[in-house]
Design an enzyme around this catalytic site. Structure first.
Site, PDB file in Angstrom:
ATOM      1  N   GLU A  89      11.623   1.624   4.321  1.00  0.00           N
ATOM      2  CA  GLU A  89      13.140   1.649   4.630  1.00  0.00           C
ATOM      3  C   GLU A  89      14.158   1.225   3.897  1.00  0.00           C
ATOM      4  O   GLU A  89      15.303   0.980   4.177  1.00  0.00           O
ATOM      5  CB  GLU A  89      13.111   0.419   5.991  1.00  0.00           C
ATOM      6  CG  GLU A  89      12.492  -1.178   5.773  1.00  0.00           C
ATOM      7  CD  GLU A  89      12.847  -1.795   6.955  1.00  0.00           C
ATOM      8  OE1 GLU A  89      13.308  -1.332   7.855  1.00  0.00           O
ATOM      9  OE2 GLU A  89      12.652  -3.025   6.457  1.00  0.00           O
ATOM     10  N   PRO A 106       9.568  -0.869  -2.989  1.00  0.00           N
ATOM     11  CA  PRO A 106       9.814  -0.452  -1.894  1.00  0.00           C
ATOM     12  C   PRO A 106       9.604  -1.567  -0.697  1.00  0.00           C
ATOM     13  O   PRO A 106       8.865  -2.345  -0.856  1.00  0.00           O
ATOM     14  CB  PRO A 106       8.613   0.668  -1.598  1.00  0.00           C
ATOM     15  CG  PRO A 106       8.121   0.577  -3.165  1.00  0.00           C
ATOM     16  CD  PRO A 106       8.332  -0.539  -4.028  1.00  0.00           C
ATOM     17  N   LYS A 107      10.589  -1.292   0.325  1.00  0.00           N
ATOM     18  CA  LYS A 107      10.529  -2.210   1.464  1.00  0.00           C
ATOM     19  C   LYS A 107       9.812  -1.440   2.494  1.00  0.00           C
ATOM     20  O   LYS A 107      10.069  -0.704   3.204  1.00  0.00           O
ATOM     21  CB  LYS A 107      12.021  -2.686   1.968  1.00  0.00           C
ATOM     22  CG  LYS A 107      12.037  -3.827   2.771  1.00  0.00           C
ATOM     23  CD  LYS A 107      13.428  -4.144   3.321  1.00  0.00           C
ATOM     24  CE  LYS A 107      13.424  -5.346   4.309  1.00  0.00           C
ATOM     25  NZ  LYS A 107      12.501  -5.190   5.552  1.00  0.00           N
ATOM     26  N   PHE A 108       8.734  -2.173   2.860  1.00  0.00           N
ATOM     27  CA  PHE A 108       7.684  -1.487   3.844  1.00  0.00           C
ATOM     28  C   PHE A 108       8.175  -1.975   5.210  1.00  0.00           C
ATOM     29  O   PHE A 108       8.524  -3.058   5.221  1.00  0.00           O
ATOM     30  CB  PHE A 108       6.347  -1.735   3.486  1.00  0.00           C
ATOM     31  CG  PHE A 108       5.725  -1.139   1.994  1.00  0.00           C
ATOM     32  CD1 PHE A 108       5.263   0.379   2.520  1.00  0.00           C
ATOM     33  CD2 PHE A 108       5.474  -1.567   0.862  1.00  0.00           C
ATOM     34  CE1 PHE A 108       4.925   0.827   1.347  1.00  0.00           C
ATOM     35  CE2 PHE A 108       5.116  -0.932  -0.127  1.00  0.00           C
ATOM     36  CZ  PHE A 108       4.669   0.159   0.035  1.00  0.00           C
TER      37      PHE A 108
END
Length: 295
Positions: free
Chosen positions: A175, A28-30
């Protein structure tokens, strides 16, 4: 510490779809603030922003937690602040911009979490040349005994699970996805990773402006994942008019780099109240941030 400092972090190239075939890991891209956490062989903790700037004093809670890391350790990851079940980028920016005195207060009211996504060094050994798969296994093993606020980001090699994350996690402030080769080394300063975002638009914090605050020519922004100020493209007439009632009085001056112009002096705004704008970023060779509207 065996790594040269400041550490040059690895970067990601934007893509419009997940790559085909095997050999990939998905994370996941935080929507947070990029941070390298180092504990050297003498036990000292240093927290470094993506720009190379030392920001240890801004995150005393994370610095205290990083003392638990073995000496000679370096991690790459993202600082996030959770609010009402989702990541709050404005809160992260408040933390990053805080003075030493203010940082102690915010550490209690807006506690930070550190989502580590790579292991750069362990026990004084430079791990950047190892394949991601091995770095990941060592990272998980290293952080497993401790838990929050230091933790490894989720990672999977299952493409279908990654697609499920991509579709369901935006509600929490994630995101998109970061995609890495399982056999890939950590290449600082190089766009060897891939990133898949839901949209080219995202929120940014206004840290300053060029021209008059009542009629600014451009805004100076802090974007998710980076503490380096970015000068937007020239504002549209509508956004320029909206800025007149949205920007607080300046508190000083700063210097930022504008694409095609070079270093420019800007009017610096206070860290609070936080002013958010929605920006659109292009993916050309000279990427720019276009301000769409004030939040």
């Amino acid at each position: 510490m065996s790594l040269p400092t400041p550490v040059r972090v690895a970067l990601a190239e934007a893509v419009s779809a997940l790559p085909e075939g095997g050999g990939w890991a998905y994370e996941p891209k935080f929507d947070g603030h990029r941070l390298v956490a180092l504990r050297d062989e003498r036990g000292r903790v240093v927290l470094q922003a993506r720009s190379g700037r030392t920001v240890t004093s801004a995150f005393p809670d994370l610095a205290e937690a990083a003392v638990r890391l073995p000496e000679g350790t370096a991690l790459d990851g993202e600082v996030v602040v959770w609010s009402r079940g989702r990541i709050d980028f404005a809160a992260v920016q408040q933390r990053a911009a805080a003075t030493r005195a203010r940082a102690a207060v915010l550490a209690r009211t807006l506690p930070a979490s550190y989502a580590a996504f790579d292991l750069l060094a362990e026990g004084g050994e430079d791990c950047r040349g190892l394949p991601y798969e091995e770095r990941r296994a060592r990272l998980v093993r290293l952080l497993a005994p401790w838990g929050p606020p230091l933790q490894a980001v989720p990672s999977t090699t299952d493409r279908n699970l990654a697609l499920t994350w991509y579709e369901t996690l935006p509600a929490t402030g994630v995101e998109g996805l970061v995609i890495k080769r399982l056999d890939g080394a950590y290449r600082g300063g190089t766009r060897a990773w891939l990133k898949l975002r839901h949209s080219d638009t995202r929120d940014a914090v206004v840290v300053g402006c060029t021209g008059s605050p009542a009629r600014p020519q451009a805004l100076v922004l802090a974007l998710p994942g980076d503490g380096t100020p970015v000068v937007s493209s020239p504002l549209s007439p509508a956004v320029r008019s909206a800025a007149a009632g949205a920007l607080p009085d300046p508190v000083g001056e700063g210097v930022a780099t504008a694409i095609g112009i070079g270093d420019v002096t800007y009017a610096a705004l206070p860290a609070e109240p936080v002013v958010l704008v929605e920006v659109r970023q292009n993916t050309t060779r000279h990427a720019t941030a276009v301000v769409v509207r004030f939040r």
